[in-house]
Enzyme design. Structure first.
Site, PDB file in Angstrom:
ATOM      1  N   ASP A  56      20.001  17.488  24.681  1.00 28.75           N
ATOM      2  CA  ASP A  56      21.059  16.985  23.812  1.00 28.75           C
ATOM      3  C   ASP A  56      21.021  15.453  23.773  1.00 28.75           C
ATOM      4  OD1 ASP A  56      23.326  16.647  22.320  1.00 28.75           O
ATOM      5  OD2 ASP A  56      24.648  17.793  23.615  1.00 28.75           O
ATOM      6  N   ASP A  57      20.730  14.887  22.615  1.00 22.12           N
ATOM      7  CA  ASP A  57      20.691  13.421  22.438  1.00 22.12           C
ATOM      8  C   ASP A  57      19.519  12.766  23.166  1.00 22.12           C
ATOM      9  OD1 ASP A  57      23.022  13.670  21.019  1.00 22.12           O
ATOM     10  OD2 ASP A  57      24.203  12.299  22.231  1.00 22.12           O
ATOM     11  N   CYS A  90      24.679  16.975  16.493  1.00 26.84           N
ATOM     12  CA  CYS A  90      24.458  18.206  17.259  1.00 26.84           C
ATOM     13  C   CYS A  90      24.592  19.470  16.411  1.00 26.84           C
ATOM     14  CB  CYS A  90      25.434  18.273  18.435  1.00 26.84           C
ATOM     15  SG  CYS A  90      25.317  16.886  19.583  1.00 26.84           S
ATOM     16  N   ASP A 321      17.886  18.041  20.163  1.00 26.61           N
ATOM     17  CA  ASP A 321      18.617  18.311  18.926  1.00 26.61           C
ATOM     18  C   ASP A 321      18.733  17.087  18.030  1.00 26.61           C
ATOM     19  OD1 ASP A 321      20.463  16.892  20.447  1.00 26.61           O
ATOM     20  OD2 ASP A 321      22.125  18.292  20.108  1.00 26.61           O
TER      21      ASP A 321
END
Length: 514
Positions: A56-57, A90, A321
């Site tokens: 994530d990120d 996201c 993502d």
């Protein structure tokens, strides 16, 4: 900066230790919300296992600080050097992954009420999970799902298609401690003990799932979604002392001095102050620290697969993502722009027949993941899918490489008020100033063309200007700009196979009215 990235990488590598039989099943044909179906192709080959790890990120350069990822996936598999997300948020991104669609087709345009919208549109009824489950796969999901999960009227909701479901509830998972998981419809509270660290919990659950699938002699699809390195980027206790002097990359665009050619929302940003840069450096260190548990998770997955001899028949896919900027173009911490830091992310694949230490240069996008997984499972995806299988590129001498796509669509729609005001101000430092508006863009092999709702445009020659310092929109050939505009018009309205056709468009095929 006293020590460079290579020094800290070598220190950490020195301190680190690198550390089912497929079944054939009958296929059902689940109806999707778009009234399409996924079906098994006529051939019945041996079916591989698929493990998909989605961070994530995570930015592209973060890979340099994950030695186990390098040793176990990059050195043993294929890296996609030009893999992009079609939306750097996201929920839109994860929806594109699950459905294989561009944002304008799946309808989840922002993080605001992302899960609720995905659910209400009926998107859950046809995803890679439902397709593979219908094909006889044992399916599992562990970690972050979509923002806003679970539904307020059904806190035990388990999305269709998942045999094993361990979804993080609310925002607790970002902290890595003191969170709740919906474990197959039962809500379980986790605390603050070291053993409750969420990435490690996902790792243990993944190992157990793999063991059960191998014992049952079932091919499996396992989607692992740790929260790292998303803010607050909480590291595992064992990693808190690492990278003590690391600093955010000082790229050529970091705290960019001359932004006169940029759109208004960038021009109005002041130069970053020293205190702001120090906060970025602090977050950067925590981000690297938090990724070390993901590195451990990957090593544990490989070890678990090796024990029963299942590694050679398992695809392992690693991606993020969306990307993340830290001071580039004067921007504070965040994402959502069309700049390389936000849309260009890692993708690495290891598995049966995948060449080792290989790099693919062709453009790939997150809409390609679902059709790739489907092809490996001998499943024909529904006709609503916009992406294409990456499997042909996993061969060093692919006959399809010359016919590959020429460009991909990047699209962004800010969330509605008041969410947009708070979120955008935090990311872009705006207070009654120009802000990032909706935009559509084309990322081609060598250029980026962006068209903002405000009417502003950007055009970068990435071969000569990889850091996107010089917006060439005022100097570019008007005929070329017209062609890009027409190309963008095709992409932003495309659906299914038409998207693949539009992506393949060459300038000679775009006709300009006199």
């Amino acid at each position: 900066m006293t020590h460079g990235r290579n020094f800290w990488m070598s220190v950490y590598v020195a301190l680190s230790c690198c550390f089912g039989n497929p079944a054939t099943a009958a296929v059902n044909h689940p109806e999707s919300s778009a009234q399409h179906s996924a079906s098994r192709s006529h051939e019945e080959p041996t079916h591989p296992n698929i493990i998909f790890i989605l961070t994530d990120d995570m930015s592209l350069h973060d890979v340099e600080f994950m030695p186990k990822l390098k040793n176990l996936l990059i050195d043993e598999g294929t890296t996609f050097s030009n893999y992009f997300v079609t939306n750097s948020q996201c929920c839109p991104s994860r929806s594109s992954i699950l459905r294989g669609q561009y944002v304008h087709n799946h309808g989840v345009e922002s993080n605001n009420a992302g899960f609720k919208r995905f659910y209400r549109l009926g998107n859950e009824n046809s995803t890679i999970a439902t397709w593979l489950k219908a094909a006889g796969y044992l399916t599992g999901y562990m970690g972050k799902y979509l923002n806003g999960y679970p539904s307020p009227h059904d806190k035990t909701h388990v999305p269709p298609g998942w045999d094993e479901w361990d979804g993080a509830m609310g925002g607790g998972g970002y902290r890595e401690f003191d969170y709740k998981l919906n474990e197959n419809g039962k809500i379980i509270q986790y605390g603050h003990a070291d053993a409750d660290y969420l990435t490690d919990v996902i790792s243990r659950k993944a190992s157990a799932f793999i063991g059960q699938a191998v014992e049952k002699k079932r091919p499996f699809f396992l989607h692992l979604a740790p929260f790292a390195p998303h803010e607050p980027s909480t590291p595992a206790p064992r990693h808190r002392a690492l990278f003590a002097e690391a600093k955010a990359p000082r790229t050529a665009s970091f705290n960019e001095k001359d932004v006169t050619s940029k759109p208004a929302y960038i021009r109005d940003l002041p130069l970053l102050q020293q205190k702001e840069i120090e906060r970025m450096d602090q977050l950067y260190r925590k981000r690297l620290q938090s990724l070390q548990a993901v590195d451990d998770l990957l090593a544990e997955i490989v070890r678990t697969l090796e024990i029963p001899g299942a590694l050679h028949q398992t695809y392992i896919v690693f991606a993020s993502d969306n990307g993340f900027h830290l001071g580039q173009h004067r921007l504070m911490i965040g994402k959502q722009t069309a700049y390389e830091e936000d849309i260009h992310v890692p993708l690495v694949i290891r598995g049966p027949g995948v060449p080792a230490r290989h790099a693919v240069q062709q453009l790939a996008v997150e809409t390609d993941l679902a059709p790739t997984f489907a092809e490996w499972a001998s499943v024909i995806p529904p006709s609503f899918v916009d992406g294409r299988s990456l499997d042909p590129l996993l061969k060093k001498s692919s006959p399809h490489s010359a016919e590959w796509r020429e460009g991909i669509l990047i699209e962004h729609q800010p969330g509605p008020e008041p969410f947009m005001s708070w979120f955008e101000q935090r990311l872009f430092q705006i207070k009654d100033k120009p802000h990032l508006t909706a935009y559509q863009a084309i990322r081609s092999n060598h250029h980026l063309f962006v068209h903002y709702q405000s009417g502003e445009r950007e055009f970068y020659d990435l071969a000569s200007d990889p850091h996107q310092l010089h917006n060439m929109i005022g100097k570019a050939d008007p005929i070329v700009m017209k062609r890009y505009s027409l190309w963008l018009d095709q992409l932003k309205k495309c659906k299914g196979a038409d998207c693949r056709t539009a992506e393949n468009t060459r300038f000679g095929e775009i006709h300009i009215a006199p």
